[in-house]
Design a protein around this motif. Structure first.
Motif, mmCIF file in Angstrom:
data_model
loop_
_atom_site.group_PDB
_atom_site.id
_atom_site.type_symbol
_atom_site.label_atom_id
_atom_site.label_comp_id
_atom_site.label_asym_id
_atom_site.label_seq_id
_atom_site.Cartn_x
_atom_site.Cartn_y
_atom_site.Cartn_z
ATOM 1 N N LYS A 75 0.830 -1.216 0.000
ATOM 2 C CA LYS A 75 0.000 0.000 0.000
ATOM 3 C C LYS A 75 0.857 1.254 0.000
ATOM 4 N N ALA A 79 -0.796 0.445 -3.963
ATOM 5 C CA ALA A 79 -1.845 -0.568 -4.057
ATOM 6 C C ALA A 79 -3.018 -0.173 -3.166
ATOM 7 N N LYS A 80 -4.243 -0.416 -3.621
ATOM 8 C CA LYS A 80 -5.440 -0.025 -2.879
ATOM 9 C C LYS A 80 -6.064 -1.201 -2.125
ATOM 10 N N GLY A 81 -6.051 -2.369 -2.720
ATOM 11 C CA GLY A 81 -6.673 -3.511 -2.051
ATOM 12 C C GLY A 81 -8.165 -3.382 -1.908
ATOM 13 N N ASP A 87 -4.252 -3.227 -9.159
ATOM 14 C CA ASP A 87 -3.082 -3.043 -8.305
ATOM 15 C C ASP A 87 -1.815 -3.695 -8.859
ATOM 16 N N THR A 88 -1.865 -4.204 -10.064
ATOM 17 C CA THR A 88 -0.734 -4.963 -10.593
ATOM 18 C C THR A 88 0.558 -4.158 -10.574
ATOM 19 N N ILE A 91 1.943 -3.392 -7.006
ATOM 20 C CA ILE A 91 2.514 -4.564 -6.345
ATOM 21 C C ILE A 91 3.876 -4.897 -6.937
ATOM 22 N N PHE A 118 1.341 -7.710 2.293
ATOM 23 C CA PHE A 118 0.019 -7.366 1.786
ATOM 24 C C PHE A 118 -0.954 -7.262 2.960
ATOM 25 N N THR A 122 -8.622 -6.958 -0.954
ATOM 26 C CA THR A 122 -8.737 -7.667 -2.223
ATOM 27 C C THR A 122 -7.965 -6.891 -3.272
ATOM 28 N N TYR A 123 -6.961 -7.538 -3.837
ATOM 29 C CA TYR A 123 -6.050 -6.888 -4.778
ATOM 30 C C TYR A 123 -6.340 -7.413 -6.184
ATOM 31 N N PRO A 145 -5.169 -11.739 2.635
ATOM 32 C CA PRO A 145 -5.660 -10.949 1.498
ATOM 33 C C PRO A 145 -6.016 -11.850 0.327
ATOM 34 N N LEU A 147 -5.952 -12.246 -3.740
ATOM 35 C CA LEU A 147 -5.410 -11.813 -5.019
ATOM 36 C C LEU A 147 -6.402 -12.243 -6.085
#
Length: 835
Positions: A75, A79-81, A87-88, A91, A118, A122-123, A145, A147
């Motif tokens: 993050k 990345a937001k999750g 979010d590729t 990450i 992580f 949810t990424y 988390p 993926l």
């Protein structure tokens, strides 16, 4: 609809898990303790402690250690999750930033470690997450988390450990710099499509839900993990969610080749496609999969007996529970009364499984039903000292399993990697926050202060805190004593290194790290640590393991994802410039250790995912140059047990012990051992100098005195009882750094490789060897000749029980490992245990 269920619970030379809710703490507390730590105190909804602890880890030998970032929160990289944002890129930026080793930039490196964390969330990803060398991808262990692959996902897998290079002709990123080193171990496999990724080590993926359900069912890009992996690698606590459509092409793990590793505590709607030299799987649950495991038992491509048509060589399955499944194990072709892929099944409980062992096309080899398979095998059997093997397809002798090795259900004990998910940040104590530097400065006294005071008899935090070794290299110049009751965890494989005059006398070896005082008992948990030396250290006993698990517990004293790396790394003084394979460095300056790991008589040990490695090549620099460094002994066990070696590369994780001068494993007066897929390699420089040179036989350590062919023993057993070896890959690739010996008929890189004396009681299943004329010896006399047991990549012996009583008897199942090609779906050796 009735659910198909397949649960695997061991190592790929197999074993099963026992779940522990608590362990008895050590009875004495450290000086900073007012009460024992018996459980975690993290509040409901709190994040995993790893997210919020102060991060001050460093890489001591990085060109810019003060600015290099070891811990990375995805993050912090954008990345937001949130399950909506792609979010590729964020990450992959978290993984790659800092001039790290990956994507073909280098074969290997020890100076750019990283933990990529992580937080829960949810990424969403639209292309692969690329896992670099020396990287741990770790999700929140309290709330793993997810993926989530997008519907338009494009790439080989959600996580790709070793991507193929665009227009690279089948070459992978991690090894494309290593062309000149391909012949290193696998010159004779030059015709395979892909270069063998033996450099893809030091990787771990933990605590994730990998979801490919949005990817169209018929799209084979719906794969969770592409895992071309070697030693010191692990997959832990991962759930795969995939399409359950009848025509699905989704799969959990795709591993077309590699050289070992450990997978444990995996579950979900899951399948594996595996071709690998050897590896270990423990505690895997498979539901609603068309094929639970392909290539690693269950759906096997068999029949290849030459290197040109390699298929599955050796499969060993222990402690399996299979229900409502049409076929337990299926081979692609019938054996037709001769060796063409061996199979061992031990303690498999079947419920509504019509066919236990079958052949593609419908033929039944072993009927199923609702039953228990006690011990069944297919392969060449050697009995007593008779040198003529006999092909067997039926019941074989079942090893007597000491109760101390079993859980309450009668299966081999297994225990997952401790992650302390329920513990609060306040329960984690940092060594750097208590004065240790983790740089190239001497830190023995600082660590001793943390662990103990008052002549090292009291421990400051023993029994009441988890000791966190921030990433770094901790130099010790006298014995570091870790008392019973200690729970310690590293970060990106924190390094403890012995250095100096205390460890330089081969005639009077000294311990670098003492795990428990002699005769002590209590909890011991060590994870994510690397033990090494700064040479020359001919008198270093790198780890002496004295601690015994507390009374009434099982596997209470153990080590997980912790490795021995002797030479070959930055800062060891045992690299190409000092110790090239030409031998110009001599021996005096190139001693790495007297003994790597010593399990003493009163100790117990649970070792899962431990690589006991003397470097054969330089990990830094160009990453490929071969070395002539020297370690006297690999693993010596004199323990009365219980001892579990699971996935120990010993290539112990697999258990792997490699390149030591006298032996890789020596069991002397040992009892009650389970060794799940051990792997070894003979030193590449031998037979010049001939074993035991440049060391001397030391009777105080009950060294072997006979070395057939002047080379090290892979496994040497003396006066030991109730020893179970469930899967072994024991290899001899070189003579004096040349592989010409592999081209000889018969192969003769060394004459003998395993020796068991007639006073011992040993059960060996699924033994695969390469390069040794005799695969098995009794009292130094060769019994099983490799010429009768060729099967592709290796000559394999799958020993069943070898029990020596008043009348010498020996039963050995011989078969061969293999497979490095995706199209054949094969692997050299595997052990699987299922509950």
């Amino acid at each position: 609809m009735q659910q198909n269920s397949f649960r695997l619970s061991v190592a790929i030379f197999g074993l099963l898990v026992a779940f522990f809710s608590s362990l008895t703490p050590v009875t004495s507390l450290g000086t900073s303790c007012s009460a024992p730590i018996t459980s975690g105190t993290a509040a409901a909804g709190a994040a995993y402690w790893m997210e919020n602890i102060k991060h001050q880890g460093t890489s001591a030998f990085n060109p810019n250690p003060s600015s290099y970032q070891v811990f990375r929160n995805v993050k912090d990289f954008g990345a937001k999750g949130d399950g909506v944002t792609d979010d590729t890129a964020a990450i992959n930026s978290a993984i790659s930033s800092g001039n790290r080793c990956g994507q073909g930039t280098c074969p290997s490196s020890t100076i750019t470690p990283a933990v990529v964390f992580f937080p829960s969330g949810t990424y969403l990803v639209s292309s692969p997450i690329i896992a670099y060398y020396y990287t741990q991808l770790i999700g929140d262990a309290r709330n793993p988390p997810r993926l989530l692959a997008s519907a338009s996902f494009a790439g080989m897998a959600v996580i790709d450990a070793d991507p193929y290079l665009p227009n690279g002709g089948g070459m992978c990123a991690m090894v494309h710099k290593s062309r000149q080193f391909v012949s290193h171990k696998f010159k004779f496999l030059a015709t395979i499509t892909h270069i063998f990724p033996t450099f893809s080590s030091y990787r771990s993926i933990r605590n994730f839900i990998i979801d490919v359900t949005r990817v169209p069912a018929t799209n084979d890009e719906g794969t969770g993990i592409h895992w071309q992996a070697a030693q010191a690698t692990s997959l832990i606590n991962i759930v795969f969610e995939m399409s359950t459509a009848a025509n699905t092409a989704h799969q959990g793990i795709f591993m077309e080749n590699g050289s070992g590793g450990f997978m444990g505590d995996l579950g979900g709607k899951f399948g594996m496609w595996v071709g690998n030299q050897q590896f270990t799987v423990r505690n895997v649950t498979v539901n609603n999969a068309q094929t639970a495991v392909f290539g690693v038992g269950f759906d096997l491509t068999t029949g290849g007996v030459t290197q040109a048509d390699q298929t599955v060589g050796a499969e060993a399955i222990i402690d399996a529970i299979v229900s409502n499944t049409p076929i337990f194990v299926r081979s692609s072709v019938a054996s037709n009364g001769k060796l063409a892929g061996s199979l061992v099944i031990n303690n498999a409980q079947l419920t509504n499984v019509p066919t236990a062992v079958g052949i593609v096309g419908g033929a039944t080899v072993l009927a199923g039903g609702t039953t228990t398979i006690t011990s069944w095998g297919q392969g060449n059997v050697y009995t007593g000292t008779n040198t003529a093997g006999k092909f067997t397809q039926g019941s074989i002798v079942s090893a007597t399993k000491p109760s101390s090795l079993l859980d309450s259900t009668g299966r081999i004990v297994g225990r997952g990697h401790p992650q302390y998910a329920d513990y609060a940040v306040s329960q984690i104590v940092s060594v750097k926050s208590n004065g240790a530097k983790g740089t190239v400065q001497r830190t023995t006294q600082l660590l001793c202060k943390l662990f103990s005071i008052k002549k090292l008899t009291e421990i400051q935090f023993s029994g009441c805190a988890i000791i966190f070794f921030d990433a770094g290299t901790y130099i010790v110049t006298s014995t570091l004593k870790i008392p019973a009751g200690t729970q310690m965890v590293g970060e990106a494989w924190s390094v403890i290194a012995g250095k100096g005059s205390a460890f330089q006398n081969q005639a009077s070896p000294q311990v670098v790290v003492q795990v428990g005082a002699a005769g002590s008992s209590g909890i011991m948990e060590i994870s994510d640590i690397v033990f090494t030396t700064v040479g020359p250290t001919p008198g270093a006993i790198v780890v002496e393991w004295n601690v015994a698990e507390p009374s009434g517990t099982s596997a209470g004293a153990g080590m997980w994802d912790s490795h021995f790396r002797l030479g070959g790394g930055a800062g060891t003084n045992l690299e190409t410039s000092q110790c090239p394979s030409s031998g110009s460095g001599g021996t005096t300056a190139c001693f790495a250790a007297f003994l790597a790991l010593h399990l003493t008589a009163s100790s117990t040990a649970y070792l899962e995912g431990t690589w006991v490695w003397l470097a054969d090549h330089d990990l830094d620099g160009n990453g490929v140059s071969q070395l002539a460094v020297f370690s006297g002994r690999g693993i010596l066990s004199q323990s009365a047990g219980p001892v579990w070696m699971i996935g120990t590369a010993c290539k112990i994780h697999f258990c792997e012990s490699e390149h030591h001068t006298l032996y890789q494993y020596s069991l002397v007066n040992a009892k009650n051992h389970y060794m799940g897929l051990i792997q070894t390699e003979t030193p590449y420089y031998q037979p010049a100098p001939a074993a035991p040179s440049p060391f001397s036989v030391n009777s105080a350590f009950q060294d072997p005195t006979v070395f057939a062919g002047s080379s090290a023993w892979a496994l040497h057993v003396t006066t030991s009882t109730d020893i179970i070896v469930f899967g072994a890959g024991l290899y001899s690739f070189f003579q004096s750094f040349s592989q010409n010996c592999l081209n000889n008929v018969p192969v003769n890189c060394q004459s003998q490789i395993v020796n068991i004396d007639s006073t011992s009681s040993v059960n060996v299943y699924s033994l695969s060897t390469l390069g040794s004329t005799f695969q098995l010896s009794v009292n130094n006399n060769g019994i099983a000749n490799e010429a009768a047991n060729a099967n592709g990549f290796a000559e394999t012996a799958l020993p069943a029980p070898m029990i020596f009583d008043d009348v010498l008897t020996l039963t050995v199942l011989v078969a061969c490992p293999t497979s490095l090609q995706r199209l054949s779906g094969s692997e050299t050796g595997a052990t699987v245990s299922t509950p």
